[in-house]
Design a protein around this motif. Sequence first.
Motif, mmCIF file in Angstrom:
data_model
loop_
_atom_site.group_PDB
_atom_site.id
_atom_site.type_symbol
_atom_site.label_atom_id
_atom_site.label_comp_id
_atom_site.label_asym_id
_atom_site.label_seq_id
_atom_site.Cartn_x
_atom_site.Cartn_y
_atom_site.Cartn_z
ATOM 1 N N UNK A 1 42.914 39.790 39.515
ATOM 2 C CA UNK A 1 43.618 38.595 39.989
ATOM 3 C C UNK A 1 43.722 37.569 38.860
ATOM 4 N N UNK A 2 42.611 37.350 38.151
ATOM 5 C CA UNK A 2 42.612 36.386 37.051
ATOM 6 C C UNK A 2 43.609 36.802 35.971
ATOM 7 N N UNK A 3 43.692 38.089 35.706
ATOM 8 C CA UNK A 3 44.629 38.591 34.696
ATOM 9 C C UNK A 3 46.069 38.350 35.132
ATOM 10 N N UNK A 4 46.360 38.588 36.414
ATOM 11 C CA UNK A 4 47.726 38.411 36.905
ATOM 12 C C UNK A 4 48.170 36.950 36.841
ATOM 13 N N UNK A 5 47.256 36.036 37.139
ATOM 14 C CA UNK A 5 47.622 34.615 37.190
ATOM 15 C C UNK A 5 47.463 33.916 35.846
ATOM 16 N N UNK A 6 46.889 34.610 34.877
ATOM 17 C CA UNK A 6 46.684 34.020 33.558
ATOM 18 C C UNK A 6 48.033 33.699 32.907
ATOM 19 N N UNK A 7 48.122 32.544 32.301
ATOM 20 C CA UNK A 7 49.347 32.161 31.622
ATOM 21 C C UNK A 7 50.307 31.362 32.473
ATOM 22 N N UNK A 8 50.090 31.325 33.795
ATOM 23 C CA UNK A 8 50.937 30.498 34.655
ATOM 24 C C UNK A 8 50.526 29.037 34.528
ATOM 25 N N UNK A 9 51.439 28.141 34.783
ATOM 26 C CA UNK A 9 51.114 26.712 34.767
ATOM 27 C C UNK A 9 50.005 26.428 35.769
ATOM 28 N N UNK A 10 49.166 25.428 35.476
ATOM 29 C CA UNK A 10 48.014 25.149 36.330
ATOM 30 C C UNK A 10 48.425 24.892 37.772
ATOM 31 N N UNK A 11 49.497 24.136 37.987
ATOM 32 C CA UNK A 11 49.928 23.856 39.363
ATOM 33 C C UNK A 11 50.354 25.133 40.073
ATOM 34 N N UNK A 12 50.956 26.067 39.341
ATOM 35 C CA UNK A 12 51.375 27.339 39.922
ATOM 36 C C UNK A 12 50.152 28.207 40.226
ATOM 37 N N UNK A 13 49.164 28.171 39.335
ATOM 38 C CA UNK A 13 47.916 28.903 39.585
ATOM 39 C C UNK A 13 47.233 28.379 40.843
ATOM 40 N N UNK A 14 47.226 27.058 41.001
ATOM 41 C CA UNK A 14 46.588 26.462 42.168
ATOM 42 C C UNK A 14 47.290 26.894 43.457
ATOM 43 N N UNK A 15 48.624 26.866 43.452
ATOM 44 C CA UNK A 15 49.374 27.278 44.640
ATOM 45 C C UNK A 15 49.152 28.762 44.911
ATOM 46 N N UNK A 16 49.120 29.571 43.856
ATOM 47 C CA UNK A 16 48.892 31.003 44.019
ATOM 48 C C UNK A 16 47.508 31.263 44.597
ATOM 49 N N UNK A 17 46.502 30.513 44.111
ATOM 50 C CA UNK A 17 45.147 30.661 44.645
ATOM 51 C C UNK A 17 45.116 30.290 46.124
ATOM 52 N N UNK A 18 45.815 29.230 46.483
ATOM 53 C CA UNK A 18 45.863 28.809 47.881
ATOM 54 C C UNK A 18 46.555 29.859 48.745
ATOM 55 N N UNK A 19 47.679 30.406 48.249
ATOM 56 C CA UNK A 19 48.379 31.454 48.996
ATOM 57 C C UNK A 19 47.475 32.668 49.187
ATOM 58 N N UNK A 20 46.749 33.024 48.145
ATOM 59 C CA UNK A 20 45.851 34.172 48.221
ATOM 60 C C UNK A 20 44.767 33.944 49.268
ATOM 61 N N UNK A 21 44.182 32.747 49.265
ATOM 62 C CA UNK A 21 43.150 32.406 50.243
ATOM 63 C C UNK A 21 43.704 32.484 51.655
#
Length: 217
Positions: free
Chosen positions: A184-204
């Motif tokens: 998961x960390x590898x897939x989201x690596x390199x995305x903008x922080x706000x996008x990472x946060x939204x992706x983490x929330x969607x995943x949760x």
Amino acid sequence: RRSHGFIAAARGVKRVALWPPTAHNDLRVFPATHGARRQSQLRRPPSFPPPEVVHELAPGDVLYVPPLWFHRIEALSAVAVSVSAVSPSREDRALQRALDAVRAPLASCVDGNRAVAAQVVLAHVLSRLGTAPRAVGRALRDVRPRGPSSTPPGDLCLAGDEAAHEAARACLDGDAVKEAAKRVAKELDGLAQSVRDISALDLVEHVGAWGAAPETV
């Protein structure tokens, strides 16, 4: 939406307002598992935060909407027609692969073990990501077993319920959980922080829905 979006005006004039991913919390967006996902719970313009971009589309104009940007369209003509098109984005593919990564360690967990197993996996994932926005934290705490025979609601993973942890350990492979968090960390690596946060929330929210209900992630 997570895809690249294009809005083409065919007839009349429309006003399009755009908000960046950083406006996610201010727009009070519905959860990823909700029927109105990616839409704001705010219904009247005065309650919206100021948009970053406002553009009036006339016939022949095409507006590009980047992934995870929010938009609102308002007709300025009695008759206003536009055509929308989307194409896959890196952000969309990254979340899908991240969801695929967490399916493997959760596949063998059923019934009363699901909520705690979901919390355990999510705790590892969020720790690996190194970010846990307040909204993500709230969603994680809401991952609770439901049903007449379930354990009383509570933060089972974080509260140190040994019996619940034992049940989760019985259905989870520790190495598989660590590998899922790494992927998961590898897939989201390199995305903008706000996008990472939204992706983490969607995943949760997706994994939480699986932990609280009988359907799959």
